[in-house]
Structures are given as C-alpha cells and as structure tokens.
Motif scaffolding. Sequence first.
Motif, PDB file in Angstrom:
ATOM      1  N   VAL A  12      -5.590  -4.448 -17.215  1.00  0.00           N
ATOM      2  CA  VAL A  12      -5.389  -5.736 -16.550  1.00  0.00           C
ATOM      3  C   VAL A  12      -4.534  -6.597 -17.473  1.00  0.00           C
ATOM      4  CG1 VAL A  12      -6.458  -7.807 -15.604  1.00  0.00           C
ATOM      5  CG2 VAL A  12      -7.599  -5.592 -15.358  1.00  0.00           C
ATOM      6  N   GLU A  13      -3.376  -6.974 -16.997  1.00  0.00           N
ATOM      7  CA  GLU A  13      -2.464  -7.795 -17.788  1.00  0.00           C
ATOM      8  C   GLU A  13      -2.833  -9.271 -17.611  1.00  0.00           C
ATOM      9  OE1 GLU A  13      -0.100  -9.256 -20.268  1.00  0.00           O
ATOM     10  OE2 GLU A  13       0.083  -7.071 -20.035  1.00  0.00           O
ATOM     11  N   VAL A  14      -3.190  -9.921 -18.732  1.00  0.00           N
ATOM     12  CA  VAL A  14      -3.685 -11.298 -18.655  1.00  0.00           C
ATOM     13  C   VAL A  14      -2.709 -12.323 -19.235  1.00  0.00           C
ATOM     14  CG1 VAL A  14      -6.076 -10.515 -18.685  1.00  0.00           C
ATOM     15  CG2 VAL A  14      -4.969 -11.179 -20.839  1.00  0.00           C
ATOM     16  N   ALA A  15      -1.513 -11.903 -19.622  1.00  0.00           N
ATOM     17  CA  ALA A  15      -0.550 -12.866 -20.170  1.00  0.00           C
ATOM     18  C   ALA A  15      -0.227 -14.002 -19.194  1.00  0.00           C
ATOM     19  CB  ALA A  15       0.729 -12.155 -20.601  1.00  0.00           C
ATOM     20  N   PRO A  16      -0.099 -13.732 -17.881  1.00  0.00           N
ATOM     21  CA  PRO A  16       0.246 -14.839 -16.980  1.00  0.00           C
ATOM     22  C   PRO A  16      -0.836 -15.907 -16.853  1.00  0.00           C
ATOM     23  CG  PRO A  16       0.847 -12.734 -15.993  1.00  0.00           C
ATOM     24  CD  PRO A  16       0.012 -12.426 -17.201  1.00  0.00           C
ATOM     25  N   ARG A  17      -2.048 -15.607 -17.290  1.00  0.00           N
ATOM     26  CA  ARG A  17      -3.102 -16.623 -17.260  1.00  0.00           C
ATOM     27  C   ARG A  17      -3.543 -16.974 -18.678  1.00  0.00           C
ATOM     28  NH1 ARG A  17      -8.088 -17.936 -19.111  1.00  0.00           N
ATOM     29  NH2 ARG A  17      -8.738 -15.758 -18.874  1.00  0.00           N
ATOM     30  N   ASP A  18      -4.220 -16.075 -19.329  1.00  0.00           N
ATOM     31  CA  ASP A  18      -4.752 -16.339 -20.659  1.00  0.00           C
ATOM     32  C   ASP A  18      -3.626 -16.613 -21.648  1.00  0.00           C
ATOM     33  OD1 ASP A  18      -6.753 -16.702 -22.460  1.00  0.00           O
ATOM     34  OD2 ASP A  18      -7.433 -14.633 -22.514  1.00  0.00           O
ATOM     35  N   ALA A  38       8.721  -8.381 -14.694  1.00  0.00           N
ATOM     36  CA  ALA A  38       8.959  -7.357 -15.714  1.00  0.00           C
ATOM     37  C   ALA A  38       7.680  -6.577 -15.994  1.00  0.00           C
ATOM     38  CB  ALA A  38       9.483  -8.011 -16.998  1.00  0.00           C
ATOM     39  N   LEU A  39       6.547  -7.246 -15.984  1.00  0.00           N
ATOM     40  CA  LEU A  39       5.263  -6.567 -16.184  1.00  0.00           C
ATOM     41  C   LEU A  39       4.969  -5.621 -15.028  1.00  0.00           C
ATOM     42  CD1 LEU A  39       3.248  -9.656 -17.454  1.00  0.00           C
ATOM     43  CD2 LEU A  39       3.948  -7.692 -18.836  1.00  0.00           C
ATOM     44  N   VAL A  40       5.233  -6.077 -13.818  1.00  0.00           N
ATOM     45  CA  VAL A  40       5.035  -5.214 -12.641  1.00  0.00           C
ATOM     46  C   VAL A  40       5.969  -4.011 -12.712  1.00  0.00           C
ATOM     47  CG1 VAL A  40       5.222  -5.107 -10.130  1.00  0.00           C
ATOM     48  CG2 VAL A  40       4.212  -7.125 -11.213  1.00  0.00           C
ATOM     49  N   ASP A  41       7.215  -4.249 -13.096  1.00  0.00           N
ATOM     50  CA  ASP A  41       8.186  -3.153 -13.202  1.00  0.00           C
ATOM     51  C   ASP A  41       7.753  -2.117 -14.242  1.00  0.00           C
ATOM     52  OD1 ASP A  41       9.781  -4.352 -11.288  1.00  0.00           O
ATOM     53  OD2 ASP A  41      11.141  -5.280 -12.750  1.00  0.00           O
ATOM     54  N   ALA A  42       6.967  -2.549 -15.227  1.00  0.00           N
ATOM     55  CA  ALA A  42       6.480  -1.624 -16.259  1.00  0.00           C
ATOM     56  C   ALA A  42       5.329  -0.763 -15.757  1.00  0.00           C
ATOM     57  CB  ALA A  42       6.048  -2.401 -17.493  1.00  0.00           C
ATOM     58  N   GLY A  43       4.814  -1.075 -14.566  1.00  0.00           N
ATOM     59  CA  GLY A  43       3.725  -0.272 -14.012  1.00  0.00           C
ATOM     60  C   GLY A  43       2.361  -0.914 -14.130  1.00  0.00           C
ATOM     61  N   LEU A  44       2.319  -2.186 -14.514  1.00  0.00           N
ATOM     62  CA  LEU A  44       1.051  -2.906 -14.567  1.00  0.00           C
ATOM     63  C   LEU A  44       0.736  -3.438 -13.178  1.00  0.00           C
ATOM     64  CD1 LEU A  44       1.768  -4.606 -17.957  1.00  0.00           C
ATOM     65  CD2 LEU A  44      -0.300  -3.269 -17.491  1.00  0.00           C
ATOM     66  N   HIS A  45      -0.244  -2.849 -12.546  1.00  0.00           N
ATOM     67  CA  HIS A  45      -0.533  -3.157 -11.145  1.00  0.00           C
ATOM     68  C   HIS A  45      -1.774  -4.016 -10.954  1.00  0.00           C
ATOM     69  CE1 HIS A  45       1.996   0.638 -10.242  1.00  0.00           C
ATOM     70  NE2 HIS A  45       2.746  -0.441 -10.227  1.00  0.00           N
ATOM     71  N   ARG A  46      -2.424  -4.389 -12.054  1.00  0.00           N
ATOM     72  CA  ARG A  46      -3.480  -5.393 -12.005  1.00  0.00           C
ATOM     73  C   ARG A  46      -3.043  -6.552 -12.896  1.00  0.00           C
ATOM     74  NH1 ARG A  46      -9.711  -3.737 -12.350  1.00  0.00           N
ATOM     75  NH2 ARG A  46      -9.756  -5.980 -11.911  1.00  0.00           N
ATOM     76  N   GLY A 276      -0.578   4.830 -16.224  1.00  0.00           N
ATOM     77  CA  GLY A 276       0.507   4.595 -15.281  1.00  0.00           C
ATOM     78  C   GLY A 276       1.516   3.566 -15.747  1.00  0.00           C
ATOM     79  N   VAL A 277       1.435   3.146 -17.006  1.00  0.00           N
ATOM     80  CA  VAL A 277       2.325   2.110 -17.534  1.00  0.00           C
ATOM     81  C   VAL A 277       3.434   2.750 -18.360  1.00  0.00           C
ATOM     82  CG1 VAL A 277       2.479   0.035 -18.959  1.00  0.00           C
ATOM     83  CG2 VAL A 277       0.447   0.441 -17.553  1.00  0.00           C
ATOM     84  N   ASP A 278       4.650   2.284 -18.159  1.00  0.00           N
ATOM     85  CA  ASP A 278       5.827   2.791 -18.861  1.00  0.00           C
ATOM     86  C   ASP A 278       6.032   1.982 -20.147  1.00  0.00           C
ATOM     87  OD1 ASP A 278       8.957   2.479 -19.363  1.00  0.00           O
ATOM     88  OD2 ASP A 278       8.632   4.414 -18.397  1.00  0.00           O
ATOM     89  N   MET A 279       5.968   2.643 -21.287  1.00  0.00           N
ATOM     90  CA  MET A 279       6.032   1.945 -22.566  1.00  0.00           C
ATOM     91  C   MET A 279       7.369   1.229 -22.773  1.00  0.00           C
ATOM     92  SD  MET A 279       4.608   1.019 -25.399  1.00  0.00           S
ATOM     93  CE  MET A 279       3.244   2.088 -25.891  1.00  0.00           C
ATOM     94  N   ALA A 280       8.484   1.880 -22.461  1.00  0.00           N
ATOM     95  CA  ALA A 280       9.790   1.264 -22.699  1.00  0.00           C
ATOM     96  C   ALA A 280       9.928  -0.038 -21.912  1.00  0.00           C
ATOM     97  CB  ALA A 280      10.902   2.240 -22.336  1.00  0.00           C
ATOM     98  N   ARG A 281       9.534  -0.003 -20.646  1.00  0.00           N
ATOM     99  CA  ARG A 281       9.631  -1.217 -19.832  1.00  0.00           C
ATOM    100  C   ARG A 281       8.620  -2.272 -20.264  1.00  0.00           C
ATOM    101  NH1 ARG A 281      11.276  -0.132 -13.556  1.00  0.00           N
ATOM    102  NH2 ARG A 281      13.284   0.882 -13.995  1.00  0.00           N
TER     103      ARG A 281
END
Length: 311
Positions: A12-18, A38-46, A276-281
Amino acid sequence: MTTHQPRTIELVEVAPRDGFQSISSPLPTADKIRVIQALVDAGLHRIEIGSFVSPKAVPQMADIGDIVAEFIGREGLRLSALVPNLRGAELALAKGVRELVYVVSVSETHNSKNVRQSVSQSLDGLKAIADKVRESDSNGFLRLDLGTSFDCPYEGRIGWEQVSRVLEQAIEVTDGLRLEVAFCDTTGRANPYQVQQTFRQIRQRIGGDAITWAFHGHNTFGMGVANALFAIQEGVTVLDASSAGLGGCPFAPGATGNTATEDLLFALNEGGVETGVDMARLLEAADLIAGLPGGHTASSLRQVPRARAVA
C-alpha cells in the motif's frame, strides 16, 4: 503458530497521504497527480490517496476531491482514504471512495494529542463510521490503523496486551464488515522481535482468519524493512510504505519518514516475494517525490547506482 514465507504481498503506497501531509506548504494539485500517476505506472495498485479532513487542520489535503476525481473508477486500482470522523467518512463515500481508513492510537496520551479524544471516544467514532459503511455498502471495507502499537513518544514501550485490548473493542463495533487491521510503528522504535511477538500473540488470541493483517512502519531507527519482513512471517499480507521514504508524524517527536517503498521492494524481490511492482519505474516515481519542495525523504536504494538497483 508457525512462521511462514508468503509468496505474494500487497504493498500500500502511502506517500499521497502520510507523505504529502508531512509537507507544510501546499503542493500544486498537478504535481500531486503526476506523482500518483507515476506510482500507478510502477504497478502500485493500492494507493492511500489522501485524507478527508478539514482544510484548516491539514491544508495539504484541501484538494483531495480533485485528486480522487482524477483516479477514481480505474480498473484494478484500489483507492483508500483516511477519515478522522463520520463527516470525513461521508465525504469520502460521496466521492466514490469505498475503502476507508480510521486511526486509533493504542496510547491514551498519543491519541489525545493526535485527535484530542480518549481511546474510548475514538472507538465510538469508529462505530459511527462502521455503521455508515454498513448502510452505504453491503460489502463494506474498513481499515483500522492502530497507532503506537509498539512504542509511544510519551508513554514508552507498548505491550501486545494493550494493543489486544483496544483491538478487541474495535472488532466488536465493526462486526460484519470486511476488516483490515494495521499495527503501526508510529515512532519507528519497534524492533523485529517485538513486531513478531505482537502479531503472533494477538493472532493466536483473536484468530487470524476473519481479519486481513497489515503493518505500517517508520524507519527512524533503521528497522523499517526488517520489521516488515518479520511481520510477514507472522501472517501479515499487507505492507504500507512510502516511496522515497517521505513522511513523518507531527505528534511523534523525533519520528522520521515511513519505510521507503523501494527499499522494502528490494528486500521482498530478493526473497522471492511477488508484489507486481516494477523497480525501475518505482525509482522514477521516488525521484519525483524526492524533488518535491519541503519534503523530507530517506531511501537507501536511491543512493545505489541505478543500474545495480534495478538489476
């Protein structure tokens, strides 16, 4: 209960809130949207997209409606939002956010300083939100973040028994909902063995099948990744992280940012755990975040030569 190595983990990517709310000067909405994309494009879907709080309390979240509108309804993308009270829950649901996050600190002192309520009053608020979610969605989902589950800047070390008592009350008032529970290392002072014991003892006492278990860590003492790895050995299937390590808690003196998503992803990749997350992106997104004015970031992997980091 035996430990186990999971094959997959949800990040769960929390940068947009926390993360964003740790920056005092409001960021342009377009910059926030570009980072989230950019986070979504990297494969972060939560994605924890933001919080429905009063703009007077957190000016950084004044544009949350516009940001949600940009991303809501995308196939395969799960958006959650922190709601501090019933009004926030109503606003989030009206904008189409179906996954609500509510925070209760296990520590009475921290809860009072954070939301100006006793733990009991916060649990009453949780019940009101749970009732609203049931009314709005027969398949309702609620995420409970238990702050200071391991340490409090005012009360010191928090034992698992204290966490369990608060959680048991929370389970009573959320009965019938799909519940995800995160134990949060608000100060970053937890150690891997404490994390292991807390999850193990409470899952044995409460039972682990009806709840999805999550861990939210900070890296103040450099234990963020290690704590997360010990947590997943105890049945945790969801890990919070913030790209570039952006974040921090204003009501936890000395606490630095969240565990960097890229650092955690490296450890999971090396252990054969799929995300499911792409490290480079992801590193490209982390670079965008690190470039935001006013942010405090800390990431080990961003300091590694890029060719080696993505190998």
